[in-house]
Design a protein around this motif. Structure first.
Motif, PDB file in Angstrom:
ATOM      1  N   PRO A 159      23.671 -20.246 -22.071  1.00 35.98           N
ATOM      2  CA  PRO A 159      23.580 -20.114 -23.526  1.00 35.98           C
ATOM      3  C   PRO A 159      24.890 -19.561 -24.093  1.00 35.98           C
ATOM      4  O   PRO A 159      25.579 -18.772 -23.440  1.00 35.98           O
ATOM      5  N   ILE A 160      25.243 -20.009 -25.291  1.00 35.49           N
ATOM      6  CA  ILE A 160      26.416 -19.491 -25.991  1.00 35.49           C
ATOM      7  C   ILE A 160      25.919 -18.438 -26.979  1.00 35.49           C
ATOM      8  O   ILE A 160      25.304 -18.765 -27.988  1.00 35.49           O
ATOM      9  N   LYS A 161      26.194 -17.175 -26.682  1.00 34.71           N
ATOM     10  CA  LYS A 161      25.696 -16.077 -27.512  1.00 34.71           C
ATOM     11  C   LYS A 161      26.787 -15.409 -28.327  1.00 34.71           C
ATOM     12  O   LYS A 161      26.556 -14.943 -29.436  1.00 34.71           O
ATOM     13  N   THR A 162      27.989 -15.347 -27.775  1.00 38.88           N
ATOM     14  CA  THR A 162      29.121 -14.706 -28.444  1.00 38.88           C
ATOM     15  C   THR A 162      30.359 -15.584 -28.260  1.00 38.88           C
ATOM     16  O   THR A 162      30.368 -16.493 -27.414  1.00 38.88           O
ATOM     17  N   PRO A 163      31.434 -15.310 -29.004  1.00 44.16           N
ATOM     18  CA  PRO A 163      32.668 -16.090 -28.805  1.00 44.16           C
ATOM     19  C   PRO A 163      33.164 -16.041 -27.356  1.00 44.16           C
ATOM     20  O   PRO A 163      33.743 -17.023 -26.872  1.00 44.16           O
ATOM     21  N   ALA A 164      32.929 -14.952 -26.668  1.00 43.13           N
ATOM     22  CA  ALA A 164      33.395 -14.842 -25.278  1.00 43.13           C
ATOM     23  C   ALA A 164      32.764 -15.903 -24.386  1.00 43.13           C
ATOM     24  O   ALA A 164      33.376 -16.354 -23.405  1.00 43.13           O
TER      25      ALA A 164
ATOM     26  N   LEU B 223      12.193 -30.028 -29.518  1.00 41.32           N
ATOM     27  CA  LEU B 223      13.213 -29.846 -28.492  1.00 41.32           C
ATOM     28  C   LEU B 223      12.811 -28.773 -27.493  1.00 41.32           C
ATOM     29  O   LEU B 223      13.063 -28.900 -26.287  1.00 41.32           O
ATOM     30  N   VAL B 224      12.170 -27.716 -27.969  1.00 40.05           N
ATOM     31  CA  VAL B 224      11.644 -26.692 -27.055  1.00 40.05           C
ATOM     32  C   VAL B 224      10.623 -27.318 -26.114  1.00 40.05           C
ATOM     33  O   VAL B 224      10.618 -27.063 -24.898  1.00 40.05           O
ATOM     34  N   GLY B 225       9.769 -28.167 -26.676  1.00 37.97           N
ATOM     35  CA  GLY B 225       8.770 -28.852 -25.860  1.00 37.97           C
ATOM     36  C   GLY B 225       9.374 -29.780 -24.824  1.00 37.97           C
ATOM     37  O   GLY B 225       8.743 -30.087 -23.810  1.00 37.97           O
ATOM     38  N   LYS B 226      10.608 -30.221 -25.083  1.00 39.55           N
ATOM     39  CA  LYS B 226      11.297 -31.105 -24.138  1.00 39.55           C
ATOM     40  C   LYS B 226      12.199 -30.332 -23.179  1.00 39.55           C
ATOM     41  O   LYS B 226      12.996 -30.924 -22.452  1.00 39.55           O
ATOM     42  N   GLY B 227      12.065 -29.002 -23.210  1.00 40.14           N
ATOM     43  CA  GLY B 227      12.738 -28.195 -22.203  1.00 40.14           C
ATOM     44  C   GLY B 227      13.970 -27.439 -22.648  1.00 40.14           C
ATOM     45  O   GLY B 227      14.601 -26.749 -21.830  1.00 40.14           O
ATOM     46  N   MET B 228      14.347 -27.519 -23.916  1.00 41.61           N
ATOM     47  CA  MET B 228      15.536 -26.806 -24.376  1.00 41.61           C
ATOM     48  C   MET B 228      15.200 -25.340 -24.675  1.00 41.61           C
ATOM     49  O   MET B 228      14.131 -25.028 -25.193  1.00 41.61           O
ATOM     50  N   THR B 229      16.121 -24.451 -24.337  1.00 43.21           N
ATOM     51  CA  THR B 229      15.997 -23.030 -24.619  1.00 43.21           C
ATOM     52  C   THR B 229      16.935 -22.678 -25.770  1.00 43.21           C
ATOM     53  O   THR B 229      18.130 -22.980 -25.714  1.00 43.21           O
ATOM     54  N   PHE B 230      16.399 -22.036 -26.819  1.00 34.93           N
ATOM     55  CA  PHE B 230      17.182 -21.714 -28.011  1.00 34.93           C
ATOM     56  C   PHE B 230      17.549 -20.231 -28.052  1.00 34.93           C
ATOM     57  O   PHE B 230      16.809 -19.383 -27.551  1.00 34.93           O
ATOM     58  N   ASN B 231      18.696 -19.953 -28.668  1.00 31.61           N
ATOM     59  CA  ASN B 231      19.056 -18.565 -28.966  1.00 31.61           C
ATOM     60  C   ASN B 231      19.796 -18.509 -30.298  1.00 31.61           C
ATOM     61  O   ASN B 231      20.486 -19.458 -30.695  1.00 31.61           O
ATOM     62  N   ASP B 232      19.625 -17.414 -31.028  1.00 31.36           N
ATOM     63  CA  ASP B 232      20.334 -17.203 -32.294  1.00 31.36           C
ATOM     64  C   ASP B 232      21.670 -16.507 -32.031  1.00 31.36           C
ATOM     65  O   ASP B 232      21.890 -15.927 -30.964  1.00 31.36           O
ATOM     66  N   THR B 233      22.561 -16.574 -33.035  1.00 28.31           N
ATOM     67  CA  THR B 233      23.878 -15.961 -32.893  1.00 28.31           C
ATOM     68  C   THR B 233      24.243 -15.215 -34.177  1.00 28.31           C
ATOM     69  O   THR B 233      23.614 -15.403 -35.219  1.00 28.31           O
ATOM     70  N   ASP B 234      25.282 -14.408 -34.105  1.00 30.23           N
ATOM     71  CA  ASP B 234      25.791 -13.659 -35.251  1.00 30.23           C
ATOM     72  C   ASP B 234      27.069 -14.342 -35.737  1.00 30.23           C
ATOM     73  O   ASP B 234      28.111 -14.278 -35.079  1.00 30.23           O
TER      74      ASP B 234
END
Length: 336
Positions: free
Chosen positions: A161-166, A287-298
């Motif tokens: 997952p991409i959570k921060t710029p790093a 998309l969640v039902g098709k296996g994708m995992t979501f995350n929010d960002t700042d």
């Protein structure tokens, strides 16, 4: 006709669009082709077909618009060349890819410029959109007044997952063929690869790149969830589609027919905006039902990273003070 997830995910065949007009086209005085890179089931093609039907009716069959979705007539860069030469008469293209021909067209795609749709439409239906259409006209293309919606873009990944710029450092990400996209992800210290949309699925499937970025509606309709596991809600760019016409083909139409065509294409664009906004808001569950995992960002973290890297200063210098001032006026804040 309301666009629902069922319509979009049904995967209606491209042939429906390209064959529906055969008998009409044979009798038409003006037989024009409209090409785009999106699946036939995407709201843009659904609304374009509705517009084509109305145009045929209101012109008494004098104008037939034949729709070629899914990059049937070539990749984006190929189709841009075709609409310039007159090989196709109409083409919808992201302003960021259009910037390979019209440099300042991409100003609407500056990273983290628009906080919401209200800000987008205020800009694109107002002074910023007018400015960009003027720049497009300098290249002997005609842009309809209404820009169609693609949506806010999100980052997907097969590896993390991409959570921060790093998290973007050294990340191999597909971007469209556009200097602004490449510049932004280089500012994040990523490894961007410019790949035409028709080749994205294969590039992800074979591991040429680890991720990509697109609005949720495209992630769904192009079935990118089959080759991507994570989706980070970054809203890092708003993207749309200018509905472009070859100038010579446009001017061949008598004035009364141009009025009918423009009216219907602009009205269809407004309807498509509503469709895409609703679809992007509702398709996450699928998309969640098709296996994708979501995350929010700042967003503030990403904007700060771009500012520190000199991204905004670089692009202000490229676009010029006039264009940048129009953008900042539209978004109501300084971009640094």
């Amino acid at each position: 006709m309301p666009i629902t997830r069922r319509h979009v995910l049904a995967g209606a065949g491209s042939a429906v669009l390209t064959t529906a007009f055969i008998s009409r086209a044979q009798a038409a005085e003006f037989n024009y082709k409209y090409a785009n890179n999106l699946p036939a089931a995407h709201p843009m093609n659904v609304r374009a077909k509705e517009a084509a039907d109305l145009i045929a009716k209101e012109t008494n069959g004098r104008v037939a618009i034949n729709i070629f979705p899914s990059s049937q007539l070539g990749a984006d860069t190929d189709m841009l060349n075709q609409v310039r030469s007159g090989g196709v008469e109409f083409f919808t293209l992201s302003p960021l890819i259009l910037s390979t021909l019209v440099p300042n067209a991409s100003i609407s795609g500056i990273g983290f410029a628009f906080p919401n749709y209200d800000a987008v439409w205020k800009a694109m239906d107002g002074e910023l959109g007018k400015y960009v259409r003027g720049e497009i006209a300098k290249q002997n293309l005609v842009a309809m007044d209404t820009i169609w919606d693609n949506g806010f873009r999100q980052i997907t990944s097969a590896t993390k997952p991409i959570k921060t710029p790093a998290d973007l450092e050294n990340f191999k990400i597909r971007v469209p063929v556009s200097p602004l996209w490449t510049s932004m992800f280089k500012a994040f210290k990523s490894a961007p690869a410019s790949i035409n949309f028709a080749e994205v699925y294969t590039a992800l499937q074979t591991g040429v790149v680890d991720g990509q970025e697109n609005p949720l509606a495209i992630i769904s309709t192009a079935k990118l969830f089959e080759v991507q596991k994570f989706c980070s809600v970054t809203n890092h760019m708003w993207d749309g589609f200018w509905f472009l016409a070859n100038k010579r083909a446009w001017e061949r139409l008598p004035e009364d027919l141009r009025v009918i065509v423009a009216k219907n294409l602009n009205e269809a664009g407004k309807k498509e905006r509503d469709d895409v906004a609703k679809l992007n808001a509702s398709v996450k569950e699928d998309l969640v039902g098709k296996g994708m995992t979501f995350n929010d960002t700042d967003a503030s973290l990403f904007r700060a990273a771009l500012k520190e890297a000199g991204f905004y200063a670089e692009w202000k210098a490229k676009y010029g003070d006039e264009a940048w001032a129009i953008l900042e006026k539209a978004v109501g804040s300084s971009l640094g």
